[in-house]
Design a protein around this motif. Structure first.
Motif, mmCIF file in Angstrom:
data_model
loop_
_atom_site.group_PDB
_atom_site.id
_atom_site.type_symbol
_atom_site.label_atom_id
_atom_site.label_comp_id
_atom_site.label_asym_id
_atom_site.label_seq_id
_atom_site.Cartn_x
_atom_site.Cartn_y
_atom_site.Cartn_z
ATOM 1 N N UNK A 76 67.075 140.390 89.656
ATOM 2 C CA UNK A 76 67.434 141.801 89.648
ATOM 3 C C UNK A 76 66.431 142.666 90.400
ATOM 4 N N UNK A 77 66.937 143.727 91.011
ATOM 5 C CA UNK A 77 66.088 144.718 91.665
ATOM 6 C C UNK A 77 65.493 145.631 90.596
ATOM 7 N N UNK A 78 64.545 146.469 90.992
ATOM 8 C CA UNK A 78 63.803 147.313 90.051
ATOM 9 C C UNK A 78 64.724 148.183 89.195
ATOM 10 N N UNK A 79 65.725 148.804 89.793
ATOM 11 C CA UNK A 79 66.616 149.692 89.042
ATOM 12 C C UNK A 79 67.379 148.919 87.966
ATOM 13 N N UNK A 80 67.869 147.744 88.307
ATOM 14 C CA UNK A 80 68.605 146.927 87.340
ATOM 15 C C UNK A 80 67.677 146.412 86.243
ATOM 16 N N UNK A 81 66.441 146.054 86.611
ATOM 17 C CA UNK A 81 65.472 145.628 85.581
ATOM 18 C C UNK A 81 65.202 146.772 84.608
ATOM 19 N N UNK A 82 65.126 147.992 85.114
ATOM 20 C CA UNK A 82 64.927 149.159 84.248
ATOM 21 C C UNK A 82 66.118 149.333 83.302
#
Length: 97
Positions: A76-82
């Motif tokens: 996952x990219x940063x936004x999805x990890x958040x």
């Protein structure tokens, strides 16, 4: 712009440009911190348990697939990890309430 003027301009910039080693290292550090936090939160939520000295993440992976359509947060990219972090925090709050 001359090479020396370009060097001076680059040395006073606060942020390295995308693709430079500083950015990659920082992104890797953020990714690692996010993944560690996700792992801890999944444990707190009861999605990762310990059986016979081994972590059992099968509930977590089912939850992740059901909510985010991935089997692992690593991709996952940063936004999805958040979003995963937020969802786990809400799950913990709901269970604790």
């Amino acid at each position: 712009m001359s090479a020396s003027a370009n060097y001076v301009r680059r040395t006073i910039e606060l942020e390295p440009r995308a693709g430079e080693p500083g950015v990659r290292n920082r992104e890797a550090a953020f990714r690692k911190a996010d993944l560690e936090r996700i792992n801890l939160l999944a444990g707190e939520a009861g999605l990762i348990t310990r059986k016979e000295g081994v972590n059992d993440s099968s509930k977590y992976r089912r939850w992740l697939r059901g909510n985010f359509r991935v089997g692992s947060a690593v991709s996952l990219e940063a936004e999805a990890r958040a979003e995963v972090i937020g969802a786990l925090e809400r799950l913990i709050a709901e269970r604790g309430a």
